[in-house]
Design an enzyme around this catalytic site. Structure first.
Site, PDB file in Angstrom:
ATOM      1  N   SER B 151       1.223  -1.520  -0.225  1.00  0.00           N
ATOM      2  CA  SER B 151      -0.429  -0.059   0.211  1.00  0.00           C
ATOM      3  C   SER B 151       0.836   1.485  -0.226  1.00  0.00           C
ATOM      4  O   SER B 151       1.735   1.541  -0.822  1.00  0.00           O
ATOM      5  CB  SER B 151      -1.206   0.141   1.369  1.00  0.00           C
ATOM      6  OG  SER B 151      -2.037   0.681   0.615  1.00  0.00           O
ATOM      7  N   ASP B 227      -9.869  -5.798  -3.466  1.00  0.00           N
ATOM      8  CA  ASP B 227      -9.674  -4.849  -2.562  1.00  0.00           C
ATOM      9  C   ASP B 227     -10.451  -2.965  -2.665  1.00  0.00           C
ATOM     10  O   ASP B 227     -10.242  -2.693  -4.024  1.00  0.00           O
ATOM     11  CB  ASP B 227      -8.160  -4.531  -2.708  1.00  0.00           C
ATOM     12  CG  ASP B 227      -7.587  -3.464  -1.993  1.00  0.00           C
ATOM     13  OD1 ASP B 227      -7.828  -2.244  -1.563  1.00  0.00           O
ATOM     14  OD2 ASP B 227      -5.827  -3.415  -2.029  1.00  0.00           O
ATOM     15  N   HIS B 261      -6.817  -6.190   0.407  1.00  0.00           N
ATOM     16  CA  HIS B 261      -6.064  -5.895   1.244  1.00  0.00           C
ATOM     17  C   HIS B 261      -5.224  -5.353   2.411  1.00  0.00           C
ATOM     18  O   HIS B 261      -4.241  -5.345   2.743  1.00  0.00           O
ATOM     19  CB  HIS B 261      -6.022  -4.097   1.032  1.00  0.00           C
ATOM     20  CG  HIS B 261      -5.657  -2.616   1.445  1.00  0.00           C
ATOM     21  ND1 HIS B 261      -4.483  -2.419  -0.026  1.00  0.00           N
ATOM     22  CD2 HIS B 261      -5.024  -1.716   2.562  1.00  0.00           C
ATOM     23  CE1 HIS B 261      -4.305  -1.242   0.149  1.00  0.00           C
ATOM     24  NE2 HIS B 261      -3.977  -1.394   1.367  1.00  0.00           N
TER      25      HIS B 261
END
Lengths: 283, 283
Positions: B151, B227, B261
């Protein structure tokens, strides 16, 4: 709808699914939480079940995120079921007063003493209500169940297996509390949940139970030598080892040099525990 | 003693050692935290180094306990270095005001705008001070360094590699923020740390950097299709993919169907990322 499960969240993982549930427990008279891992094989066949009982202060989340077990569960095609370590928010005033009693510290016994006995029925929850719930809601082979755990949950796994010698086909533990009648954690919890008559405590002490009930499979235990609770005489694997020797119960007790009480130890030896359980669950 | 490390805790894991350190950073003018994993091979030889940069809100602990990376690091003989995601407790009033700016959100840039610029120098910290600190304190092969992240940390890994094409030999990412100039997280952080001149932002945007600096190795990215931040246009892998195609940069962008995620996704594909990095670090 006694078996109504509430799905709280789910995540794909190693081709299977991690899912967090809650449900209204008829045994504990409160909402209970648990996590599962459904391996990819569960989409097409009834899979064996491996229960994991966690240690003091843990919820169903610690093992699920830290132990690295999903990789092996996916490899062997085994469902993981991870209950929380106690009821929560029951309204008992002392519930949150200390980290080793009440919330996060159910000790896998059926409490007989007020105010705990109305809610803290973790032994019956783990060995009866939860397996029935899993059988009713997932495609599993209920004849193939194993159990393992860590610390307080290692104690829990051992007593659940010893008290139900045909329900579980395998049992292992990481750093289990092996003789709760004889250590400070166990004495505190058993006094609160079971009362001051130490004779009553034998029913939930693996080193006592093994004297009258052996298992027709070997027990696997890993214990780190740098575990501070080993030195503090909270775990007492030597007491359990001695009892097993007296009755001829096969036990593989492995002292792991330099390893501590953390999930880093559990992750390290997870592959060995799956290899052990798969021998009995995946035939 | 500019290189003085304070060992906070350590744990054996897969035959090696997880260790948490803090030290006074000359770059960030504050105490900085990081974790390492020293594989068993480090006892007898200089090992390659793989840096992992974490995402928003994380400390050095999330990856260390959740990703299941130690097993592979031990297998390949690679040291892991996991810095915290920002300075902490600097005294900047806004530091704790929001989860996507300040503490836990350093964004791997060198801030130029007050009050951040005195402390928030994460780019220089990660690419210069930390590697020097590792080289001075551990038996490592400083010529074999790779980097990866998740991320915000995937963004960090990409820009560190692109801005230092000979320092790192490999780069990969899980769900990276690929075009921070063009997404809400990046716009907020870059405005605070770098000011309102968007031209200045190009220096820390992988999708811009790739246009003028390609790498002589392929880039690996895994992105889950479930995600939520993909749908919210925070990650924009298609922008980076398009830029790579324009300049002929080899990129393996894998969309992983149904994955989200979380660290459950990271753990699932960790083996593939180690296989990729080992190709460049372990020859």
């Amino acid at each position: 709808m006694p078996n109504s499960l509430k799905l709280k969240s789910q995540h794909l993982c190693f081709g299977g699914t991690v899912a967090y549930y809650s449900h209204q427990s008829s045994t504990c008279h409160s909402e209970m939480n648990f996590a599962v891992y459904l391996p990819p094989q569960a989409q097409t066949q009834a899979v064996p079940i491996l229960y994991y009982l966690s240690g003091l202060t843990c919820s169903e989340e610690n093992f699920t995120v830290k132990a690295g077990a999903q990789r092996y569960a996916a490899e062997y095609g085994i469902m993981l079921v991870i209950p929380d370590t106690s009821p929560r928010q029951t309204g008992i005033p002392e519930e949150e007063a200390s980290w080793d009693l009440g919330s996060g510290a159910g000790f896998y016994v059926d409490a007989t003493i007020a105010p705990w006995q109305q809610y803290y029925q973790m032994y019956s929850y783990v060995t009866k209500e939860l397996p029935a719930l899993i059988a009713a809601n997932f495609t599993v082979n209920i004849h193939k169940q194993g159990i393992f755990g860590h610390s307080m949950g290692g104690h829990g796994a051992l007593i659940c297996a010893l008290k139900n010698p045909t329900q579980y086909l395998s049992v292992s533990a990481f750093a289990p509390i092996c003789a709760p009648r004889s250590c400070p954690w166990g004495e505190k919890a058993f006094t609160a949940y079971l009362g001051t008559d130490r004779e009553q405590w034998r029913a939930y002490d693996a080193s006592e139970l093994i004297k009258t009930q052996q298992l027709n499979y070997p027990i696997l235990i890993d214990q780190g030598t740098a575990d501070p609770f080993l030195k503090q005489q909270q775990l007492l694997p030597e007491v359990f080892e001695s009892a097993c020797q007296q009755v001829g119960q096969p036990l593989q007790l492995r002292y792991q040099e330099g390893y501590d009480h953390s999930y880093f130890t559990i992750a390290t030896f997870m592959a060995d525990h799956f290899r052990y359980h798969s021998t009995y669950l995946c035939q």
